[in-house]
Motif scaffolding. Structure first.
Motif, short mmCIF file in Angstrom:
data_model
loop_
_atom_site.label_atom_id
_atom_site.label_comp_id
_atom_site.label_asym_id
_atom_site.label_seq_id
_atom_site.Cartn_x
_atom_site.Cartn_y
_atom_site.Cartn_z
N GLU A 87 25.32 11.59 -0.40
CA GLU A 87 24.74 12.81 0.41
C GLU A 87 25.08 14.06 -0.21
O GLU A 87 24.02 15.19 0.31
N GLU A 88 25.74 14.44 -1.11
CA GLU A 88 26.03 15.77 -1.88
C GLU A 88 24.62 16.21 -2.41
O GLU A 88 24.46 17.47 -2.24
N TYR A 89 23.89 15.15 -3.02
CA TYR A 89 22.58 15.69 -3.49
C TYR A 89 21.62 16.26 -2.40
O TYR A 89 20.84 17.32 -2.52
N ILE A 90 21.64 15.82 -1.11
CA ILE A 90 20.74 16.21 -0.03
C ILE A 90 21.52 17.65 0.47
O ILE A 90 20.54 18.71 0.51
N PHE A 91 22.52 17.84 0.67
CA PHE A 91 23.18 19.18 0.92
C PHE A 91 23.07 20.23 -0.16
O PHE A 91 22.58 21.43 0.29
N GLU A 92 23.02 19.69 -1.27
CA GLU A 92 22.77 21.06 -2.55
C GLU A 92 21.38 21.27 -2.52
O GLU A 92 21.17 22.56 -2.63
N ALA A 93 20.64 20.30 -2.20
CA ALA A 93 19.08 20.64 -2.51
C ALA A 93 18.72 21.59 -1.03
O ALA A 93 18.05 22.56 -1.32
N LEU A 120 29.24 11.53 5.99
CA LEU A 120 29.11 10.81 4.75
C LEU A 120 29.48 11.65 3.49
O LEU A 120 29.77 10.67 2.39
N LEU A 121 29.83 12.93 3.50
CA LEU A 121 30.53 13.48 2.37
C LEU A 121 31.81 13.20 2.11
O LEU A 121 32.56 13.03 3.41
N LEU A 126 33.58 18.28 1.50
CA LEU A 126 33.70 19.15 2.60
C LEU A 126 34.56 20.33 2.57
O LEU A 126 34.07 21.20 2.85
N ALA A 127 35.78 19.99 2.00
CA ALA A 127 36.59 21.05 1.64
C ALA A 127 36.10 22.08 0.75
O ALA A 127 36.19 23.24 0.90
N ARG A 150 34.86 16.39 9.59
CA ARG A 150 36.18 16.28 9.27
C ARG A 150 36.74 15.52 10.27
O ARG A 150 37.79 14.53 9.75
N ASP A 151 36.41 15.36 11.53
CA ASP A 151 37.28 14.49 12.41
C ASP A 151 36.81 13.11 12.08
O ASP A 151 37.63 12.25 12.26
#
Length: 463
Positions: A87-93, A120-121, A126-127, A150-151
């Motif tokens: 999911e990192e790719y989608i966040f960064e895009a 899913l990250l 996340l941090a 986080r939770d």
């Protein structure tokens, strides 16, 4: 194409659409899709969507992506079908999209983050990457979504409270690639190092580069465009060695050796890790599970399965690793268990309708398919599918041929059952299942294998 659409010359319009499909590129596919949508050319829109899904990580960094409006962006990032390693790719895009016109787009960020599957990250991402973004830190709504993610990691017992749309792993059904049939057996039952490649364009098998070792009953997985062959049997002993194929260099190289010797082993790739489950070490069936990280080139041991499973099937679906069937040297199983990465635990789920070892297993359309195998008295051509939302198995159309030791691969929205053993002879035949018509059809047989292969699909690369 505009003229043909206006004059309702549908055959001309379709010929234009076919031409445009051959010109798809990460830099132009969004523009072609928009053009097709304005003309109401649904087949070209569908083909463009499939291309966007398969190559999202490249499409997302093209100029056209940054030019999308808010509604178009959310429509794409909402989709289950996006093919991304994480999911990192989608966040960064999405952050790049916002920052390309920050003054106008920053206000959209809470709604965009709600469409990204933040739970899913990884906790580290996340941090280090999400929580440190100034635009997120200064927005209450964004911080609420971050806290929810986080939770999700800190309090597993509350996961059911999180919206399913934000915790459902993405699942790209329609990857188009070349199918690799790896190792296996000759007609006479001898282990081989041979590799054959099925090209969906020519619809024929061709020879690939052979491995350095003979391997039958080998585990195969594909990750980041590379194919891994784990363990197997060389005709004399069970192997702990690993080989990695790079399709760019067209070469095999030695990988990091497993901790255990394993043949008749099941493997699955999930979230940038490969899980190698059970198998047979030459003495006993195994319950142990090893986990390989290509990023760090290291092996770790995770929780063992509930059962000793040799010749079982293993596949990843919905963020879990499933282990199906197999045997422990005494009994053949219908049982199924799944591994939860976040809790490092295996849990029993609904058993299959039939006992099966030496079965083929693959995922397609958010479902898990179990194909062929041996039940202790009969060689099977039956096929069943697991629907996780219902925790239910149901039969689908059987294959044309009985197949144990069958390799099953998903490609182009279909399942490919490759080789096997019908109780009398090793098979080179291949048949394909279309879930839309619930039918199996023969395609070109392998030329140089007699069954018992491992199979993996390397997605076609963008030229």
């Amino acid at each position: 194409m505009v003229g043909a659409s206006f004059l309702q010359l549908n055959k001309v319009r379709d010929a234009c659409a076919d031409f445009l499909k051959t010109r798809f590129h990460p830099q132009n596919v969004l523009g072609i899709r928009h053009f097709a949508d304005t003309l109401g050319c649904t087949q070209l829109v569908t083909s463009a969507d499939r291309y966007i899904h398969q190559y999202f990580s490249k499409v997302a960094f093209a100029d056209e992506f940054l030019a999308l409006n808010f509604d178009e962006l959310v429509d794409i990032i909402h989709r289950d079908e996006l093919n991304v390693p994480s999911e990192e790719y989608i966040f960064e895009a999405c952050m790049k999209w916002v920052k390309s016109d920050q003054e106008k787009r920053a206000g959209y960020l809470p709604n965009i983050l709600a469409s990204i599957r933040l739970p899913l990250l990884s906790p580290q991402f996340l941090a280090d990457n999400v929580a440190t973004e100034e635009l997120i830190r200064t927005s209450h709504k964004c911080r609420d979504l971050l806290d929810e993610a986080r939770d999700f990691h800190l309090m597993p017992e509350r996961r059911a409270l999180v919206s399913a749309s934000r915790t459902r792993p993405r699942c790209c059904d329609y990857v188009v690639g070349q199918i690799f049939a790896v190792g296996g057996l000759t007609k006479n039952g001898e282990s081989v190092s041979t590799v054959e490649i099925y090209d969906p364009v020519t619809k024929e098998w061709k020879m690939g580069e052979a491995m350095s070792m003979l391997r039958s009953r080998v585990g195969v997985a594909v990750m980041d465009g590379k194919l891994y062959a784990f363990g197997g049997f060389n005709g004399t002993e069970r192997l702990s060695t690993v080989e990695v194929y790079d399709p760019v260099q067209k070469k095999w190289k030695q990988g990091k050796t497993m901790r255990c010797k394993r043949s008749a082993v099941g493997v699955a790739a999930l979230d940038e890790l490969v899980y190698v489950c059970g198998g047979y070490d030459g003495v006993t069936s195994l319950s142990t599970v090893e986990c390989y990280s290509p990023k760090t080139d290291s092996w770790t041991t995770v929780a063992p399965m509930m059962k000793y499973r040799s010749a079982g099937g293993v596949a990843a679906l919905g963020g879990f690793v499933y282990a199906l069937g197999g045997h422990d040297g005494l009994s053949i199983f219908d049982s199924v268990e799944r591994y939860d990465v976040s809790t490092n635990t295996w849990t029993k789920v609904r058993s299959m309708l039939n006992r099966r070892c030496r079965l083929g297993v693959a995922t397609l359309g958010g479902k898990l398919y179990a194909c062929g195998g041996y039940d202790g008295s009969c060689f099977l051509r039956s096929v069943e599918v697991y629907i996780p939302e219902k925790d239910q198995w149901q039969l689908v159309a059987p294959m044309n041929v009985k197949r144990s030791r069958v390799a099953l691969a998903a490609n182009m929205g279909k399942l490919w059952a490759i080789g096997g053993y019908d109780g009398e002879s090793n098979l080179s035949t291949v048949e394909v299942y279309d879930p839309k018509t619930d039918t199996w059809t023969f395609v070109s047989p392998m030329r140089h294998h007699g069954g018992g292969v491992g199979a993996g699909v390397i997605p076609n690369m963008v030229k």
